[in-house]
Write an enzyme that holds these catalytic residues in place. Structure first.
Site, mmCIF file in Angstrom:
data_model
loop_
_atom_site.group_PDB
_atom_site.id
_atom_site.type_symbol
_atom_site.label_atom_id
_atom_site.label_comp_id
_atom_site.label_asym_id
_atom_site.label_seq_id
_atom_site.Cartn_x
_atom_site.Cartn_y
_atom_site.Cartn_z
ATOM 1 N N HIS A 249 41.056 31.467 31.793
ATOM 2 C CA HIS A 249 40.472 30.110 31.727
ATOM 3 C C HIS A 249 40.841 29.420 30.419
ATOM 4 O O HIS A 249 40.009 28.739 29.820
ATOM 5 C CB HIS A 249 38.950 30.186 31.873
ATOM 6 C CG HIS A 249 38.494 30.530 33.268
ATOM 7 N ND1 HIS A 249 38.415 29.611 34.285
ATOM 8 C CD2 HIS A 249 38.135 31.714 33.807
ATOM 9 C CE1 HIS A 249 38.009 30.210 35.391
ATOM 10 N NE2 HIS A 249 37.830 31.490 35.132
ATOM 11 N N ASP A 312 35.958 36.354 32.114
ATOM 12 C CA ASP A 312 35.884 36.375 33.579
ATOM 13 C C ASP A 312 37.236 36.070 34.223
ATOM 14 O O ASP A 312 38.093 35.413 33.628
ATOM 15 C CB ASP A 312 34.841 35.365 34.086
ATOM 16 C CG ASP A 312 35.102 33.953 33.552
ATOM 17 O OD1 ASP A 312 35.552 33.827 32.398
ATOM 18 O OD2 ASP A 312 34.865 32.985 34.293
ATOM 19 N N GLU A 313 37.353 36.560 35.438
ATOM 20 C CA GLU A 313 38.414 36.166 36.369
ATOM 21 C C GLU A 313 39.832 36.341 35.820
ATOM 22 O O GLU A 313 40.685 35.489 36.029
ATOM 23 C CB GLU A 313 38.172 34.721 36.846
ATOM 24 C CG GLU A 313 36.864 34.607 37.594
ATOM 25 C CD GLU A 313 36.626 33.248 38.223
ATOM 26 O OE1 GLU A 313 36.518 33.203 39.460
ATOM 27 O OE2 GLU A 313 36.541 32.248 37.489
ATOM 28 N N VAL A 314 40.050 37.443 35.142
ATOM 29 C CA VAL A 314 41.423 37.819 34.795
ATOM 30 C C VAL A 314 41.919 38.701 35.933
ATOM 31 O O VAL A 314 41.255 39.654 36.316
ATOM 32 C CB VAL A 314 41.471 38.596 33.468
ATOM 33 C CG1 VAL A 314 42.898 39.040 33.174
ATOM 34 C CG2 VAL A 314 40.932 37.731 32.339
#
Ligand code: ACM
Length: 674
Positions: A249, A312-314
């Site tokens: 992000h 988050d969200e790697v």
């Protein structure tokens, strides 16, 4: 005679009890007393023990709100300690220099006929008590007063937060401050400020100016503004935990500083939703030097002991897309990308420790190699909270509290960080610090945020503050309604949101049919919005769906009435009220179709108006069948079931919020059919 006295006493205390019954969050213990404290222009507040500027400012703000609430002109400054005063504020000390998670926020409030006393060990406790006192103000035909009462109050959880995402849609300082005011009203104590995203870097950096210059479209907070907001929050007993999301992000960072990226970042900030491909490169020493220097600059602005690193969200594709990173990882014996991220987090932990900060991250960072002092914020599921606590990590619950997912307040209210069925030991339960509601902003702008936050945020606030046994949903809705009114009185666009947003589309003309529609039609869930809107950051949030509100008022009303009718189908009040409601809803569709014939923007309301028309017809006919004891034929039942199934999905960009309730009416017919 005794009976008459008892009756008079009841009459006297009934309105007072009613006012006590609007407190939100519900205090730990509330003991109503006899009589009331009359409020008039002689109202004065004295601070009789410890005082400081923060306490004085807090009391003076409360006096202004007292004036607004009562329309009484009273002394606006704090009286000397020895003066006779209506309210005595007795505080033991300032509390922590930087508010900690262990700050004592408790207070006691005693109101009798002769005066009120607010006592607290800290200034923050007194601020909490002042909010309670303001909620207690009431009146009858002749008198403004506080009901006599003794309150002892202390929060159940230490960490009661709200995340605001200013990365995807920027929120001006004034709106941030307003949100902090609202948080203080319901005794929340952490503003989790999500300051960087693929779609925006919202902070001025003097050391790395390309961060805000290239990463923000000019929409960022100056360092003076950031300090001002932190001070504003501290004045209200609210900590500010900044989040600078990494390694993912992070497009908006990397646009200006591509040398720290896994791959070439795009030329500008990302406009589409969803994660970007370029993220921080964890293999380069220069990446850590950069982050160290940036954090070194920012800790002078954000004094809180905690620092959110995102995490988050790697995904595998982020690391595996670069063969050099894969080789680097393998050469160091790391078998998975989770290990690589754990390595990145260990490096971050060292940097944060150097700057005297504790690390907070989203639950993806939970890994045996992550240092045990890390705080884990669960968002993908409550199981991560459990795993973190069992693993000895301090942890915060967010999974059930995503306000932007447009769920009813009930869902938030009944989600307990430590449910009675928990299998955590007492020791493990101590690791559960509390929770945070999240307001992600793909589909939320500063103009719509009040309506997305409130009043549902009050349900989360109460869950995190009040005793675990406080779970009465009808009572929660009754008090959320009062909260919505209080917020509206303070300038929040909670109830007035729809009319204001509709006015953007129709500067003149009749709004009533659309406003009526939006008392029962609501925005889609997050995923439905993502699929249905197909928009980017550049799309104006000014459509009918943006004028709609989550958990709209008619949904709860209908749920209540349907429950009443299902319990007793001979009940005329629920039968007649539901009939009136559904007849009104059914009548909206032709009007809205006609309006759409004249104004293009109204076209978006037609599919949901049509669905509401059909839903109402099904509901009305179902009640007729039930009342007459007649059996609907199988064609009717099949068509009703198919249509209600279809209407679970958004019609256009709006959903009929009462579909589950109408289904309950149809389910009554199973008994008739059999
Ligand atoms: C998150 O919602 N990606 C933390």
């Amino acid at each position: 005679m005794r009976r008459l006295v008892a009756l008079l006493f009841l009459v006297a205390v009934a309105p007072a009890r009613a006012q006590i019954g609007t407190l939100l969050p519900v205090p730990t213990t509330v003991t109503p007393g006899p009589g009331r404290l009359v409020l008039d222009t002689t109202f004065r507040v004295a601070i009789t023990k410890f005082t400081d500027d923060r306490l004085r400012r807090g009391v003076e703000r409360a006096i202004l709100r007292f004036e607004e609430r009562t329309a009484l002109e009273v002394a606006r400054s704090v009286a000397p300690p020895t003066a006779s005063a209506t309210l005595r504020v007795v505080v033991d000390g300032a509390g922590d220099r930087v508010q900690s998670i262990d700050e004592n926020e408790s207070y006691g409030l005693e109101v009798t006929e002769s005066g009120a006393t607010l006592s607290a060990p800290t200034v923050v406790g007194a601020l909490r008590g002042l909010e309670t006192l303001l909620q207690l103000i009431t009146s009858d035909a002749t008198t403004r007063y506080l009901p006599a009462v003794t309150i002892r109050d202390t929060p159940r959880f230490r960490w009661r937060g709200l995340l605001v995402d200013v990365g995807r849609h920027f929120m001006p300082v004034e709106q941030v401050k307003k949100t902090i005011d609202g948080m203080a009203m319901v005794k929340l104590n952490v503003l989790h400020w999500h300051l960087s995203e693929d779609q925006g870097f919202r902070v001025e950096s003097k050391r790395f100016p390309k961060l805000h210059q290239l990463g923000s479209d000019g929409e960022y907070y100056t360092q003076a503004e950031l300090r001002d907001v932190v001070a504003y929050a501290r004045d209200r007993g609210i900590r500010v935990v900044p989040e600078f999301d990494m390694p993912g992000h992070s497009t908006a960072w990397l646009v200006g500083y591509p040398q720290y990226a896994t791959r070439r970042p795009p030329n500008g900030i990302r406009r589409a939703w969803g994660g970007a491909d370029a993220i921080f490169d964890p293999t380069k020493e220069a990446t850590y030097t950069f982050i160290d220097q940036f954090i070194g600059e920012m800790v002078r602005i954000f004094p809180d002991a905690y620092w959110h690193i995102g995490g988050d969200e790697v995904e595998d594709k982020h690391w595996n897309g670069n063969p050099r990173i894969v080789r680097w990882r393998r050469a160091r014996g790391m078998r998975t990308n989770e290990e690589l991220q754990a390595y990145f987090n260990q490096r971050l932990m060292r940097i944060l420790r150097k700057h005297d900060r504790q690390m907070v991250g989203w639950d993806e960072i939970l890994h045996p190699k992550v240092p045990p002092q890390t705080v884990i914020q669960s968002w993908r599921g409550t199981n991560y909270l459990r795993d973190a606590a069992k693993g000895g990590f301090n942890t915060i619950l967010s999974a059930p509290y995503y306000l932007d997912h447009i769920k009813p307040a009930t869902d938030f209210y009944l989600a307990d960080p430590i449910p009675t069925t928990t299998d955590l030991t007492i020791e493990e339960q101590r690791h559960v610090l509390g929770g945070e509601a999240c307001m992600w902003s793909e589909f939320v702008s500063y103009e719509t945020t009040d309506s997305r936050l409130w009043p549902r945020l009050g349900a989360v606030a109460e869950r995190l503050w009040s005793p675990q046994s406080v779970t009465d949903v009808p009572d929660m809705y009754r008090r959320l309604d009062v909260l919505a009114g209080r917020l509206e009185a303070h300038g929040f666009r909670v109830q007035s949101h729809s009319a204001r947003m509709l006015r953007k589309l129709f500067p003149s003309g009749e709004l009533a049919p659309l406003e009526s529609l939006l008392t029962v039609a609501q925005p889609p869930h997050f995923g439905q919005a993502l699929n249905g809107r197909q928009t980017t950051q550049l799309h104006p949030l000014a459509r009918i769906v943006d004028a709609a509100r989550p958990d709209p008022p008619a949904r709860w009303l209908t749920e209540r009435l349907v429950r009443q009718f299902v319990t007793n189908t001979a009940d005329n009040i629920s039968h007649d009220s539901l009939t009136t409601l559904m007849q009104r809803w059914r009548a909206l569709a032709p009007t809205i179709r006609a309006l759409a014939g004249e104004t293009v923007a109204i076209g978006e309301a037609v599919p949901v108006a049509d669905a509401l028309e059909r839903t109402s017809t099904i509901g009305l006919e179902a009640m007729q069948y039930v009342r007459s004891g007649t059996r609907p034929d199988s064609t009717w039942l099949a068509a009703a079931a198919a249509d209600l199934k279809r209407f679970e999905q958004p019609q256009g960009l709006l959903r009929v919020s009462v579909v589950p309730e109408i289904r309950k009416l149809v389910a009554l017919l199973q008994g008739v059919v059999q």
